[in-house]
Scaffold this motif. Structure first.
Motif, mmCIF file in Angstrom:
data_model
loop_
_atom_site.group_PDB
_atom_site.id
_atom_site.type_symbol
_atom_site.label_atom_id
_atom_site.label_comp_id
_atom_site.label_asym_id
_atom_site.label_seq_id
_atom_site.Cartn_x
_atom_site.Cartn_y
_atom_site.Cartn_z
ATOM 1 N N GLY A 1 0.810 -1.213 0.000
ATOM 2 C CA GLY A 1 0.000 0.000 0.000
ATOM 3 C C GLY A 1 0.839 1.257 0.000
ATOM 4 N N VAL A 2 1.966 1.220 0.733
ATOM 5 C CA VAL A 2 2.881 2.372 0.735
ATOM 6 C C VAL A 2 3.421 2.628 -0.665
ATOM 7 N N ILE A 3 3.762 1.553 -1.373
ATOM 8 C CA ILE A 3 4.385 1.689 -2.695
ATOM 9 C C ILE A 3 3.405 2.248 -3.721
ATOM 10 N N ILE A 4 2.168 1.746 -3.760
ATOM 11 C CA ILE A 4 1.220 2.177 -4.806
ATOM 12 C C ILE A 4 0.396 3.379 -4.399
ATOM 13 N N GLY A 5 0.526 3.821 -3.142
ATOM 14 C CA GLY A 5 -0.302 4.905 -2.624
ATOM 15 C C GLY A 5 0.092 6.274 -3.136
ATOM 16 N N PRO A 6 -0.643 7.304 -2.713
ATOM 17 C CA PRO A 6 -0.387 8.673 -3.191
ATOM 18 C C PRO A 6 0.975 9.213 -2.790
ATOM 19 N N HIS A 7 1.587 8.649 -1.735
ATOM 20 C CA HIS A 7 2.914 9.098 -1.313
ATOM 21 C C HIS A 7 4.015 8.214 -1.877
ATOM 22 N N GLY A 8 3.626 7.223 -2.712
ATOM 23 C CA GLY A 8 4.602 6.361 -3.364
ATOM 24 C C GLY A 8 4.562 6.574 -4.860
ATOM 25 N N LEU A 9 4.143 5.534 -5.613
ATOM 26 C CA LEU A 9 4.051 5.634 -7.072
ATOM 27 C C LEU A 9 2.788 6.355 -7.529
ATOM 28 N N ASN A 10 1.875 6.602 -6.611
ATOM 29 C CA ASN A 10 0.642 7.345 -6.903
ATOM 30 C C ASN A 10 -0.222 6.637 -7.947
ATOM 31 N N TRP A 11 -0.286 5.297 -7.870
ATOM 32 C CA TRP A 11 -1.155 4.565 -8.777
ATOM 33 C C TRP A 11 -2.619 4.658 -8.351
ATOM 34 N N ILE A 12 -2.843 4.627 -7.039
ATOM 35 C CA ILE A 12 -4.210 4.667 -6.507
ATOM 36 C C ILE A 12 -4.292 5.738 -5.439
ATOM 37 N N ASN A 13 -5.361 6.508 -5.490
ATOM 38 C CA ASN A 13 -5.601 7.532 -4.479
ATOM 39 C C ASN A 13 -6.492 6.939 -3.389
ATOM 40 N N SER B 1 -4.963 -0.233 2.123
ATOM 41 C CA SER B 1 -5.391 1.158 2.305
ATOM 42 C C SER B 1 -4.678 1.808 3.480
ATOM 43 N N VAL B 2 -4.344 1.022 4.512
ATOM 44 C CA VAL B 2 -3.573 1.566 5.635
ATOM 45 C C VAL B 2 -2.187 1.985 5.157
ATOM 46 N N GLY B 3 -1.560 1.139 4.358
ATOM 47 C CA GLY B 3 -0.254 1.496 3.822
ATOM 48 C C GLY B 3 -0.294 2.732 2.950
ATOM 49 N N MET B 4 -1.418 2.959 2.254
ATOM 50 C CA MET B 4 -1.539 4.131 1.386
ATOM 51 C C MET B 4 -1.576 5.429 2.186
ATOM 52 N N LEU B 5 -1.849 5.327 3.485
ATOM 53 C CA LEU B 5 -1.859 6.526 4.334
ATOM 54 C C LEU B 5 -0.459 6.937 4.765
ATOM 55 N N VAL B 6 0.503 6.010 4.685
ATOM 56 C CA VAL B 6 1.859 6.286 5.160
ATOM 57 C C VAL B 6 2.569 7.229 4.200
ATOM 58 N N ASP B 7 3.128 8.276 4.743
ATOM 59 C CA ASP B 7 3.855 9.275 3.947
ATOM 60 C C ASP B 7 5.352 9.026 4.130
ATOM 61 N N ILE B 8 5.983 8.481 3.086
ATOM 62 C CA ILE B 8 7.406 8.153 3.184
ATOM 63 C C ILE B 8 8.244 9.406 3.401
ATOM 64 N N SER B 9 7.810 10.537 2.853
ATOM 65 C CA SER B 9 8.580 11.776 3.014
ATOM 66 C C SER B 9 8.690 12.175 4.475
ATOM 67 N N VAL B 10 7.657 11.851 5.253
ATOM 68 C CA VAL B 10 7.705 12.167 6.680
ATOM 69 C C VAL B 10 8.745 11.296 7.374
#
Length: 689
Positions: free
Chosen positions: A52-64, A292-301
């Protein structure tokens, strides 16, 4: 061509907007992530979050993560997790060890809370509400390492039982704290809110724990088990409970958890319905929720300064220290060994389901920041690893130390494992007997439940065999849905009773489940000679059953045993099977029998949730019938003629019970009998039949 390329470019514009493409991508992750990460021993829960982190908005941004479909599945998965937590709790074990479970639940709830709040408030600098909510997260635990103790055969160890039982107290208390903290953060925590909360909880509890189980019993009683209506009904209850509790200003996850507790006793853990519930959750809802939980993680933070790592390290240390202190306090209180303490710590130190639920709700309510969210993801990874290591080591030591629990199967292999045989006279009226066999079966045995048909030896024998097998295919499908192997055995014999006895010996069956013979009151007349022939010649544990109502509707098991029942060879088996049935149905056992028998049962490790009431008036055995209630399952322990616990009144007692309780579920148990040659070799033999 240009139009096609333009359309193709539009479809693959990031983030993806096509729901079909999004769903296909999510399913590919659910399929591949656990397979790939299993090779490097990374838990699947962590793999899905990382995906989820990888495909999320803070990763590759494949899925919002704001996409309607993803948000809906995320919400469903969150409720589904809490529902399964409530559904899988062993209420029978909790009641059996309730005092110790409550003590451990108190320790594992209060100690992490007291340790965590100062760290979050004074060391990390969070507000009182955020600190209290985060500290309450330390009190929860998810039994991620439970399959380890189950696989090693020590699931009934008292340390395991109280850890599982303590989950009820901790999860319930933490979810109530969640409601209080969220209301306080919104400025609504006053006397009016508390009154509203108490009234809402009271009204909700009355509906969920009094009304819903009665409706569920009524529905399950009339619904066809093979259909999916029962599964749809369960889902309806879960999400209706979540919506109902939300109307009272409480988080819907509390409603889902309560729905699991309310339906706990009505859905046996080994049933086909339970398998369907777990299958859909584990295959779809829960994995997409974890993504979806992983998609919330912001790697930049995480990369922007050491704040996230400091928070993650502090949260993890506090979580582990708090749980270790709780295990240590439990050890000192009940004088457990160091190995049992480590086992309690290992089982209770992992954080996953409830932790994610609490932190995610707090994050969505803007009460917790992304540092806490990201730190919690790291905490889940580290605590799951620590829990697995501690549980593995402690469980191995306990398994080796238990002298009565052999670690390796005997040289007989699968033949030494439990085998259940269910002879069938009428394939259209055998469903409940098969359900009973599935509930009684030892899940560690690789042997299937065998359905036996004995057909007459005549010119139509082959035709009758084919017909019999076709009629039983539906039962085989139901058992397969519950992940229980069932096979069909057909044999030809002039006498059905001889065919049953012979096949039981050929298959080396441990238990034979036989249907109740004839009509009410005709035990010795219509089919008596066939049943008598089976009883006299059967050297196996024989269960003669009349199951009129669905077993999950039973509220209690009443066991009636004659004096000296403990002297029979099959004594330990029927006690363990009554215990297992009590655990599967989450109902207590009332034992009516001699005090000496009851003392021996109470000393057994696996005695289950037994309540003892002495009964010695065998001149008038039906005097104990006054203690039998409407929804009791009656189990009469009988004995073979000539054996030490046999008394003449046992011959007529099944018929007398049938006449007095015609609509009760009834089981007559004939324990396994010693063979004559075994008695001659046994120094403790009392007689030779």
């Amino acid at each position: 061509m240009e139009a096609f390329l333009s359309e193709l470019q539009h479809e693959f514009t990031l983030p993806f907007s096509n729901p079909v493409l999004i769903f296909a991508l999510l399913l590919s992750i659910v399929l591949l992530a656990p397979i790939l990460l299993k090779r490097i021993n990374v838990p699947s829960i962590i793999g899905l979050i990382v995906a989820g982190v990888i495909i999320g908005p803070h990763g590759l941004n494949w899925i919002n993560n704001t996409h309607a479909g993803v948000e809906m599945f995320s919400t469903i998965g969150l409720l589904y997790i809490m529902f399964i937590v409530g559904l899988e709790l062993d209420l029978g074990e909790f009641i059996l060890h309730k005092n110790r479970s409550l003590a451990f639940g108190f320790y594992t709830f209060v100690i992490p809370l007291l340790v965590g709040y100062p760290v979050c408030h004074y060391l990390l600098g969070y507000s009182a509400d955020a600190s209290f909510l985060t500290a309450s997260m330390f009190s929860t635990h998810t039994l991620v390492a439970y399959p380890i103790v189950s696989r090693m055969g020590i699931a009934r160890n008292q340390a395991v039982a109280i850890t599982v039982g303590g989950t009820i107290l901790t999860d319930t208390a933490v979810l109530i704290i969640l409601a209080l903290v969220l209301s306080n953060s919104n400025g609504g925590l006053d006397a009016g809110f508390l009154i509203k909360l108490l009234l809402s909880l009271l009204l909700f509890s009355l509906i969920i724990f009094l009304i819903v189980p009665r409706i569920a019993k009524w529905f399950f009683k009339r619904a066809t088990p093979e259909k999916y209506s029962t599964f749809i009904f369960v889902l309806f209850v879960v999400f209706s409970a979540g919506f109902l509790v939300e109307l009272g200003g409480i988080e819907p996850i509390i409603g889902a958890f309560a729905a699991g507790l309310a339906l706990n006793r009505l859905i046996p853990h080994s049933s086909a319905l339970m398998n369907r519930i777990e299958f859909l959750g584990n295959a779809l809802f829960i994995p997409i929720f974890l993504i979806s939980v992983g998609m919330l993680v912001d790697i930049s933070v995480v990369l922007n300064g050491p704040r996230t790592l400091i928070v993650a390290l502090a949260l993890t240390l506090v979580a582990l220290v708090g749980k270790w202190l709780a295990a240590w306090a439990t050890q000192k209180t009940f004088r457990y060994s160091n190995t049992q303490r480590n086992l309690i710590f290992g089982l209770s130190s992992s954080h996953a389901a409830a932790t994610l639920a609490i932190i995610l709700v707090g994050y969505r309510a803007d009460l917790l920041d992304e540092y806490i969210l990201n730190g919690t993801i790291i905490l889940i990874l580290l605590t799951c690893i620590v829990a697995s290591v501690f549980t593995q080591r402690a469980a191995k030591k306990i398994a080796i130390s238990e002298e009565n629990e052999p670690l390796v199967p005997s040289f007989m292999g699968e033949f030494a494992q439990e085998k259940i045989l269910v002879p069938i006279a009428n394939p259209t009226n055998i469903g409940q007997h098969v359900e009973l066999a599935l509930l009684l079966k030892d899940k560690k045995s690789v042997n299937p439940v065998s359905l036996l048909g004995v057909v007459p030896n005549n010119q139509e024998a082959e035709k009758n065999i084919v017909t019999f097998r076709k009629q039983l295919q539906g039962l085989v499908s139901r058992a397969t849905a519950a992940e229980v192997y069932v096979d069909i055995i057909t044999t030809i014999d002039h006498n059905p009773a001889d065919g049953i006895v012979r096949t039981a010996r050929e298959t080396m069956a441990d238990i034979v489940i036989l249907g109740w013979p004839g009509k009410a009151g005709l035990w010795d007349k219509l089919l008596g000679e066939k049943v008598d022939l089976i009883i006299k010649n059967m050297d196996k544990n024989l269960f003669v059953c009349h199951v009129e109502q669905n077993l999950i509707l039973s509220k209690r098991i009443v066991v009636i045993s004659p004096p000296l029942a403990e002297k029979e060879d099959g004594f330990g088996l029927w006690v363990s099977k009554v215990t297992k049935l009590s655990s599967e149905l989450s109902i207590p056992v009332l034992h009516l029998g001699h005090p000496d028998t009851q003392e021996i049962i109470s000393r057994q490790k696996k005695s289950g949730n037994f309540i003892f009431q002495p009964f010695v008036d065998w001149n008038n055995p039906l005097s104990c019938g006054d203690l039998i209630k409407k929804d009791d399952l009656i189990i009469l322990v009988s004995a073979h003629v000539g054996y030490i616990s046999h008394i003449p009144v046992l011959e007529s007692l099944p018929t007398r019970l049938e006449n007095r309780f015609p609509h009760h579920n009834r089981i007559v148990v004939y324990p396994k009998q010693h063979l004559a040659d075994q008695l001659l070799e046994n120094e403790d033999h009392i007689f030779i039949p």
